[in-house]
Design a protein around this motif. Structure first.
Motif, PDB file in Angstrom:
ATOM      1  N   ASP A 138       0.838  -1.208   0.000  1.00 56.79           N
ATOM      2  CA  ASP A 138       0.000   0.000   0.000  1.00 56.79           C
ATOM      3  C   ASP A 138       0.874   1.260   0.000  1.00 56.79           C
ATOM      4  O   ASP A 138       0.547   2.257  -0.643  1.00 56.79           O
ATOM      5  CB  ASP A 138      -0.906   0.048   1.240  1.00 56.79           C
ATOM      6  CG  ASP A 138      -1.994  -1.022   1.217  1.00 56.79           C
ATOM      7  OD1 ASP A 138      -2.250  -1.581   0.142  1.00 56.79           O
ATOM      8  OD2 ASP A 138      -2.586  -1.274   2.296  1.00 56.79           O
ATOM      9  N   ILE A 139       1.966   1.186   0.742  1.00 55.16           N
ATOM     10  CA  ILE A 139       2.853   2.363   0.806  1.00 55.16           C
ATOM     11  C   ILE A 139       3.537   2.581  -0.540  1.00 55.16           C
ATOM     12  O   ILE A 139       3.586   3.707  -1.042  1.00 55.16           O
ATOM     13  CB  ILE A 139       3.910   2.207   1.931  1.00 55.16           C
ATOM     14  CG1 ILE A 139       3.226   2.070   3.282  1.00 55.16           C
ATOM     15  CG2 ILE A 139       4.864   3.410   1.935  1.00 55.16           C
ATOM     16  CD1 ILE A 139       4.173   1.793   4.428  1.00 55.16           C
ATOM     17  N   TYR A 140       4.060   1.491  -1.120  1.00 52.19           N
ATOM     18  CA  TYR A 140       4.694   1.631  -2.436  1.00 52.19           C
ATOM     19  C   TYR A 140       3.722   2.302  -3.404  1.00 52.19           C
ATOM     20  O   TYR A 140       4.063   3.232  -4.130  1.00 52.19           O
ATOM     21  CB  TYR A 140       5.067   0.259  -3.016  1.00 52.19           C
ATOM     22  CG  TYR A 140       6.013  -0.590  -2.189  1.00 52.19           C
ATOM     23  CD1 TYR A 140       6.951  -0.034  -1.334  1.00 52.19           C
ATOM     24  CD2 TYR A 140       5.978  -1.991  -2.310  1.00 52.19           C
ATOM     25  CE1 TYR A 140       7.816  -0.843  -0.607  1.00 52.19           C
ATOM     26  CE2 TYR A 140       6.836  -2.800  -1.599  1.00 52.19           C
ATOM     27  CZ  TYR A 140       7.745  -2.227  -0.743  1.00 52.19           C
ATOM     28  OH  TYR A 140       8.595  -3.039  -0.039  1.00 52.19           O
ATOM     29  N   GLN A 141       2.471   1.794  -3.403  1.00 52.50           N
ATOM     30  CA  GLN A 141       1.477   2.291  -4.347  1.00 52.50           C
ATOM     31  C   GLN A 141       1.114   3.754  -4.059  1.00 52.50           C
ATOM     32  O   GLN A 141       0.981   4.562  -4.975  1.00 52.50           O
ATOM     33  CB  GLN A 141       0.206   1.419  -4.247  1.00 52.50           C
ATOM     34  CG  GLN A 141      -0.833   1.718  -5.318  1.00 52.50           C
ATOM     35  CD  GLN A 141      -0.307   1.439  -6.728  1.00 52.50           C
ATOM     36  OE1 GLN A 141       0.198   0.346  -7.017  1.00 52.50           O
ATOM     37  NE2 GLN A 141      -0.379   2.433  -7.609  1.00 52.50           N
ATOM     38  N   PHE A 142       1.008   4.051  -2.764  1.00 54.99           N
ATOM     39  CA  PHE A 142       0.659   5.419  -2.351  1.00 54.99           C
ATOM     40  C   PHE A 142       1.723   6.415  -2.828  1.00 54.99           C
ATOM     41  O   PHE A 142       1.413   7.457  -3.401  1.00 54.99           O
ATOM     42  CB  PHE A 142       0.514   5.451  -0.826  1.00 54.99           C
ATOM     43  CG  PHE A 142       0.310   6.816  -0.247  1.00 54.99           C
ATOM     44  CD1 PHE A 142      -0.795   7.588  -0.605  1.00 54.99           C
ATOM     45  CD2 PHE A 142       1.210   7.348   0.663  1.00 54.99           C
ATOM     46  CE1 PHE A 142      -0.984   8.856  -0.063  1.00 54.99           C
ATOM     47  CE2 PHE A 142       1.028   8.603   1.205  1.00 54.99           C
ATOM     48  CZ  PHE A 142      -0.065   9.360   0.845  1.00 54.99           C
ATOM     49  N   ILE A 143       2.981   6.047  -2.608  1.00 53.47           N
ATOM     50  CA  ILE A 143       4.068   6.937  -3.034  1.00 53.47           C
ATOM     51  C   ILE A 143       4.105   7.041  -4.563  1.00 53.47           C
ATOM     52  O   ILE A 143       4.275   8.126  -5.130  1.00 53.47           O
ATOM     53  CB  ILE A 143       5.442   6.423  -2.512  1.00 53.47           C
ATOM     54  CG1 ILE A 143       5.456   6.361  -0.985  1.00 53.47           C
ATOM     55  CG2 ILE A 143       6.585   7.308  -3.034  1.00 53.47           C
ATOM     56  CD1 ILE A 143       5.423   7.699  -0.280  1.00 53.47           C
ATOM     57  N   LEU A 144       3.895   5.899  -5.203  1.00 48.14           N
ATOM     58  CA  LEU A 144       3.895   5.892  -6.675  1.00 48.14           C
ATOM     59  C   LEU A 144       2.797   6.804  -7.206  1.00 48.14           C
ATOM     60  O   LEU A 144       3.023   7.590  -8.130  1.00 48.14           O
ATOM     61  CB  LEU A 144       3.699   4.459  -7.183  1.00 48.14           C
ATOM     62  CG  LEU A 144       3.788   4.302  -8.705  1.00 48.14           C
ATOM     63  CD1 LEU A 144       5.205   4.583  -9.204  1.00 48.14           C
ATOM     64  CD2 LEU A 144       3.364   2.898  -9.129  1.00 48.14           C
ATOM     65  N   ASN A 145       1.618   6.711  -6.595  1.00 51.63           N
ATOM     66  CA  ASN A 145       0.506   7.563  -7.014  1.00 51.63           C
ATOM     67  C   ASN A 145       0.854   9.037  -6.840  1.00 51.63           C
ATOM     68  O   ASN A 145       0.530   9.866  -7.680  1.00 51.63           O
ATOM     69  CB  ASN A 145      -0.761   7.236  -6.214  1.00 51.63           C
ATOM     70  CG  ASN A 145      -1.362   5.908  -6.626  1.00 51.63           C
ATOM     71  OD1 ASN A 145      -1.040   5.380  -7.687  1.00 51.63           O
ATOM     72  ND2 ASN A 145      -2.222   5.356  -5.785  1.00 51.63           N
TER      73      ASN A 145
END
Lengths: 411, 96
Positions: B74-81
């Motif tokens: 979720d964190i990876y995706q959040f930062i990517l977003n």
């Protein structure tokens, strides 16, 4: 109401002379000074005193992260000193969460280094967004008490005294009172402090620090000496286990001494200038609690930080009460002024004197200042039977604190 | 967004968990729940946000989406977003 008796059954210390009690005692016995030139302090404009007595921070990673995260430098010192004291006392971990065991650990102002770091993070841009959650817990004035209590699972009284250089003595006195009143069975009491240029700076601004010995650090501080020029800050933590007498007897604990008297009071005169009358009153009240007179006292462990005014007032107070018969010494020459930890660290060394039958001299006292004459200064190790001793402390804010300890012979 | 950049996000996020929370590298898998598997609590999340802000040069303290983060992925995706405006996904089994 029958008051309970209170004895000391464990000691622990992290000090400028080493990370445990034996190294502290050995250092004092050998006449060592832990004062050194503080590299890097020259960058502080206006800071004239560039000497300090640092303690070594080590093995803090042995504390699990979840407990360690809220600890700053002084909490590490306090936790390690407390662990030593508990181990020394033989108290079992399972008793710590009974609600009958608590802690009182004082300091001057909480974690100086963490406070400084918090301001350095926040102030340049007036931006709080980079402040961590843990910074608060590392800063607060009860950081040492809080962290010790959480780490050990203490569920009794948890308090933090904050009376600058009298903090540890007030912590010990408050713990003594709680046990006397039957409110707690065991109290882990003392003080903790950390050395930081902002702390030395606070005293430097008040012209209370030693500034003439930056090139000869080990010659300062010089309590009661003609050439004294101020205090030198130190750091560390001293923790003592205070225990109800019968409780200690039941588990056959080693008893270092009984605390038989305590008093603390304000001078009501001046925020920074020490006051002999207030000291005399405080010492008299402590001895009255103990039902003893000055003639019963075998040794006075002086506060004597080597400030010009403080040493003079204390010498006058001691002279008024004890004359020139009772041996007097100060330990500041060895470990500097450990401020909020000084009352407990110096009491631990004084208990060692009581046990060994010796009075350790005032290091760096070479020529007694004319304004400190009239008391029995100990300038060389003195073989001396100490049955009753007085630990004196006083602090900025006009606060005084005195403890009376007595050897317990029947064990 | 390039694969390298995605990998950078994973690497830098994992660094935060190793440096700030002392979590072994082997445990840093996207499916790991940061509370149940990695042992963080609500106070750690405050510090996680501060560390991520510093690591990635972003402002996320008041971002409501932080509250729904559960896994490392979720964190990876959040930062990517944040970095791509939500145009890409970082984990192969997630739909773009």
């Amino acid at each position: 109401m029958q008051l309970k008796r209170v004895v000391i059954t464990g000691v622990g210390a992290v000090s400028p002379l080493g990370s445990d009690v034996p190294s502290l005692i050995k250092g004092v016995e050998q006449g060592k000074s832990a004062v050194q030139y503080m590299e890097g302090w020259e960058q502080y404009t206006g800071l004239r005193s560039l000497v300090g007595a640092p303690a070594e921070l080590k093995n803090e990673k042995s504390i699990p992260r979840q407990s360690r995260r809220s600890m700053g430098r002084m909490s590490f010192f306090a936790v390690q000193a407390t662990q030593q004291a508990l181990s020394d006392s033989g108290l079992e971990q399972k008793n710590l969460s009974s609600g009958r065991v608590g802690c009182i650990i004082g300091s001057t102002m909480g974690g100086a280094e963490s406070l400084n770091d918090a301001f350095e993070t926040m102030l340049p841009e007036k931006d709080l967004s980079q402040l961590t959650a843990m910074r608060f817990f590392q800063c607060v004035s009860h950081t040492a008490a809080m962290n010790v209590a959480q780490y050990l699972g203490l569920t009794g009284y948890v308090m933090a005294t904050s009376a600058a250089c009298a903090s540890a003595s007030q912590a010990l006195g408050a713990g003594y009172d709680l046990i006397r009143l039957g409110k707690q069975d065991v109290m882990l009491c003392g003080g903790a402090e950390e050395l930081h240029p902002t702390v030395t700076g606070a005293f430097d601004v008040l012209f209370a620090t030693s500034v003439s010995y930056n090139n000869a650090p080990q010659r300062t501080p010089r309590p009661f000496d003609r050439e004294r020029d101020g205090l030198v800050c130190g750091e560390g933590s001293g923790i003592l286990i205070l225990e109800e007498y019968e409780h200690a007897l039941r588990r056959k604990a080693k008893i270092y001494a009984e605390i038989v008297g305590y008093h603390t009071c304000g001078s009501g005169v001046h925020v920074s200038q020490s006051n002999r009358d207030a000291m005399i009153y405080c010492l008299r009240e402590a001895m009255a609690t103990a039902h003893i007179s000055p003639g019963d006292v075998d040794y006075v462990n002086a506060h004597a930080t080597a400030t010009v005014q403080g040493d003079k007032e204390e010498a006058e107070a001691i002279k008024d009460l004890f004359g020139d018969e009772v041996p007097v010494s100060s330990l500041k020459g060895y470990i500097g002024h450990t401020l909020g930890a000084s009352g407990s660290l110096e009491l631990i060394v004084s208990l060692a004197m009581m046990e060994k039958g010796v009075v350790y001299p005032t290091l760096n006292l070479e020529t007694v200042s004319p304004d400190c004459e009239g008391i029995r200064h100990v300038m060389h190790p003195l073989a001396w039977d100490i049955g009753v001793m007085v630990k004196n402390c006083f602090a900025f804010g006009g606060i005084n604190a005195a403890l009376v300890c007595k050897k317990v012979n029947h064990q | 967004m390039t694969t390298t950049t995605e990998q950078e996000i994973i690497t830098l996020t994992n660094q935060v968990f190793e440096e700030s929370f002392e979590i072994e590298k082997e445990k840093l898998q996207p499916q790991m729940n940061i509370f149940e598997d990695l042992g963080l609590d609500s106070l750690d999340v405050v510090d996680l946000v501060v560390a991520l802000q510093e690591k990635f040069g972003v402002k996320i303290r008041d971002d409501e989406r932080v509250r729904s983060i559960r896994t490392l992925g979720d964190i990876y995706q959040f930062i990517l977003n944040l970095k791509t405006g939500g145009a890409s996904a970082i984990v192969s089994d997630q739909k773009e």
